[in-house]
Write a protein that holds these residues in place. Structure first.
Motif, mmCIF file in Angstrom:
data_model
loop_
_atom_site.group_PDB
_atom_site.id
_atom_site.type_symbol
_atom_site.label_atom_id
_atom_site.label_comp_id
_atom_site.label_asym_id
_atom_site.label_seq_id
_atom_site.Cartn_x
_atom_site.Cartn_y
_atom_site.Cartn_z
ATOM 1 N N ALA A 24 -30.188 2.650 -63.141
ATOM 2 C CA ALA A 24 -31.569 2.743 -62.673
ATOM 3 C C ALA A 24 -31.755 3.876 -61.663
ATOM 4 N N ASN A 25 -30.683 4.324 -61.050
ATOM 5 C CA ASN A 25 -30.764 5.391 -60.048
ATOM 6 C C ASN A 25 -30.044 6.647 -60.533
ATOM 7 N N HIS A 26 -30.236 6.986 -61.796
ATOM 8 C CA HIS A 26 -29.513 8.119 -62.375
ATOM 9 C C HIS A 26 -29.828 9.439 -61.674
ATOM 10 N N VAL A 27 -31.023 9.570 -61.098
ATOM 11 C CA VAL A 27 -31.360 10.803 -60.376
ATOM 12 C C VAL A 27 -30.472 10.943 -59.141
ATOM 13 N N LEU A 28 -30.278 9.848 -58.416
ATOM 14 C CA LEU A 28 -29.410 9.892 -57.238
ATOM 15 C C LEU A 28 -27.957 10.116 -57.630
ATOM 16 N N VAL A 29 -27.545 9.506 -58.730
ATOM 17 C CA VAL A 29 -26.159 9.632 -59.185
ATOM 18 C C VAL A 29 -25.844 11.087 -59.516
ATOM 19 N N LYS A 30 -26.825 11.806 -60.043
ATOM 20 C CA LYS A 30 -26.601 13.198 -60.439
ATOM 21 C C LYS A 30 -26.682 14.171 -59.262
ATOM 22 N N GLN A 31 -27.080 13.693 -58.094
ATOM 23 C CA GLN A 31 -27.135 14.547 -56.904
ATOM 24 C C GLN A 31 -25.724 14.828 -56.406
ATOM 25 N N PRO A 32 -25.359 16.092 -56.263
ATOM 26 C CA PRO A 32 -24.006 16.389 -55.755
ATOM 27 C C PRO A 32 -23.841 15.872 -54.323
ATOM 28 N N GLY A 33 -22.738 15.226 -54.091
ATOM 29 C CA GLY A 33 -22.430 14.746 -52.752
ATOM 30 C C GLY A 33 -23.075 13.427 -52.379
ATOM 31 N N PHE A 34 -23.853 12.817 -53.281
ATOM 32 C CA PHE A 34 -24.473 11.532 -52.941
ATOM 33 C C PHE A 34 -23.396 10.452 -52.887
ATOM 34 N N PRO A 35 -23.345 9.684 -51.802
ATOM 35 C CA PRO A 35 -22.305 8.639 -51.690
ATOM 36 C C PRO A 35 -22.643 7.428 -52.559
ATOM 37 N N LEU A 36 -22.026 7.362 -53.717
ATOM 38 C CA LEU A 36 -22.326 6.288 -54.667
ATOM 39 C C LEU A 36 -21.965 4.907 -54.140
ATOM 40 N N TYR A 37 -21.024 4.837 -53.193
ATOM 41 C CA TYR A 37 -20.631 3.549 -52.627
ATOM 42 C C TYR A 37 -21.792 2.852 -51.919
ATOM 43 N N VAL A 38 -22.800 3.614 -51.574
ATOM 44 C CA VAL A 38 -23.934 3.051 -50.847
ATOM 45 C C VAL A 38 -24.758 2.118 -51.732
ATOM 46 N N LEU A 39 -24.858 2.434 -53.016
ATOM 47 C CA LEU A 39 -25.766 1.690 -53.900
ATOM 48 C C LEU A 39 -25.490 0.182 -53.935
ATOM 49 N N PRO A 40 -24.269 -0.276 -54.195
ATOM 50 C CA PRO A 40 -24.042 -1.721 -54.207
ATOM 51 C C PRO A 40 -24.271 -2.382 -52.843
ATOM 52 N N LEU A 41 -23.953 -1.672 -51.783
ATOM 53 C CA LEU A 41 -24.158 -2.232 -50.444
ATOM 54 C C LEU A 41 -25.640 -2.312 -50.093
ATOM 55 N N VAL A 42 -26.406 -1.328 -50.544
ATOM 56 C CA VAL A 42 -27.843 -1.351 -50.299
ATOM 57 C C VAL A 42 -28.490 -2.528 -51.022
ATOM 58 N N SER A 43 -28.049 -2.781 -52.242
ATOM 59 C CA SER A 43 -28.595 -3.909 -53.002
ATOM 60 C C SER A 43 -28.388 -5.220 -52.253
ATOM 61 N N ALA A 44 -27.175 -5.449 -51.787
ATOM 62 C CA ALA A 44 -26.891 -6.679 -51.036
ATOM 63 C C ALA A 44 -27.653 -6.693 -49.718
ATOM 64 N N PHE A 188 -19.783 8.653 -64.502
ATOM 65 C CA PHE A 188 -21.156 8.158 -64.483
ATOM 66 C C PHE A 188 -22.149 9.210 -65.004
ATOM 67 N N VAL A 189 -22.034 10.440 -64.533
ATOM 68 C CA VAL A 189 -23.004 11.473 -64.919
ATOM 69 C C VAL A 189 -22.935 11.734 -66.431
ATOM 70 N N ASP A 190 -21.741 11.782 -66.972
ATOM 71 C CA ASP A 190 -21.597 12.032 -68.418
ATOM 72 C C ASP A 190 -22.149 10.886 -69.250
ATOM 73 N N GLU A 191 -21.978 9.667 -68.783
ATOM 74 C CA GLU A 191 -22.407 8.510 -69.581
ATOM 75 C C GLU A 191 -23.882 8.166 -69.386
ATOM 76 N N LEU A 192 -24.501 8.748 -68.369
ATOM 77 C CA LEU A 192 -25.927 8.509 -68.184
ATOM 78 C C LEU A 192 -26.715 9.463 -69.073
#
Length: 192
Positions: A24-44, A188-192
């Motif tokens: 659902a956040n593929h735009v953020l995932v494709k941003q270079p340097g975006f800390p992907l670890y944040v996404l699951p923690l933000v959800s919780a 992630f980027v390739d599979e999105l």
């Protein structure tokens, strides 16, 4: 029942959302340097804030029905922390798995629906036949709900054994989930 619904809603909404975090956040995932670890923690964390907003209403109901804060309420942050770790522990692997297998989010939604019926959300474990209570003890949300109820409804400290066991188990699953997430995030980027 309100306490059960409140605690279960935090768990249900955060876990359900976590399975589609990366897709659902593929735009953020494709941003270079975006800390992907944040996404699951933000959800919780976001669902925890929703829980905290509703908590004063619950406390108001408890006081209206004669409940008073006791020393046992000091254990509330510990129970909330264990639940947060449990949610994050499930969020990391589910977010990673849904990128590869998109039906993961639908399976999770169905399992959460079923989970509500096998978790004492609308009833107490005291109403469960004694022969089946052991099965409920294997349900992490049953342990958490009983801890919340012990503190807020019975003014008792939660049973430390199951709660500590759940916290340690959730911590181990969180570590494994983070390792899995780190191992597959480069795809992630390739599979999105």
């Amino acid at each position: 029942a309100f306490l059960g619904v409140l605690v279960w809603s935090w768990f249900h909404a955060a876990v359900a959302q976590s399975s589609s975090l990366v897709t659902a956040n593929h735009v953020l995932v494709k941003q270079p340097g975006f800390p992907l670890y944040v996404l699951p923690l933000v959800s919780a964390g976001v669902r925890f804030v929703h829980f905290l907003i509703a908590l004063p209403l619950l406390v108001g109901f408890l006081i209206w029905h004669g409940g008073r804060p006791t020393a046992a309420w000091l254990a509330l942050p510990l129970v909330a922390m264990v639940q947060f770790v449990l949610i994050a522990a499930l969020a990391f692997p589910l977010a990673a798995l849904n990128v590869r297998w998109r039906d993961t989010q639908h399976v999770v939604a169905a399992l959460l629906q079923l989970g509500m019926f096998v978790t004492p959300v609308y009833y107490s474990l005291d109403n469960v036949p004694s022969g089946l209570r052991g099965w409920f003890g294997a349900n992490p949300m049953a342990v958490l709900l009983e801890s919340w109820r012990a503190i807020l409804l019975r003014n008792q400290w939660p049973d430390p054994g199951p709660l500590v066991g759940l916290g340690v188990g959730a911590g181990l699953v969180l570590g494994g989930g983070m390792v899995l997430f780190a191992a597959v995030r480069h795809r992630f980027v390739d599979e999105l």
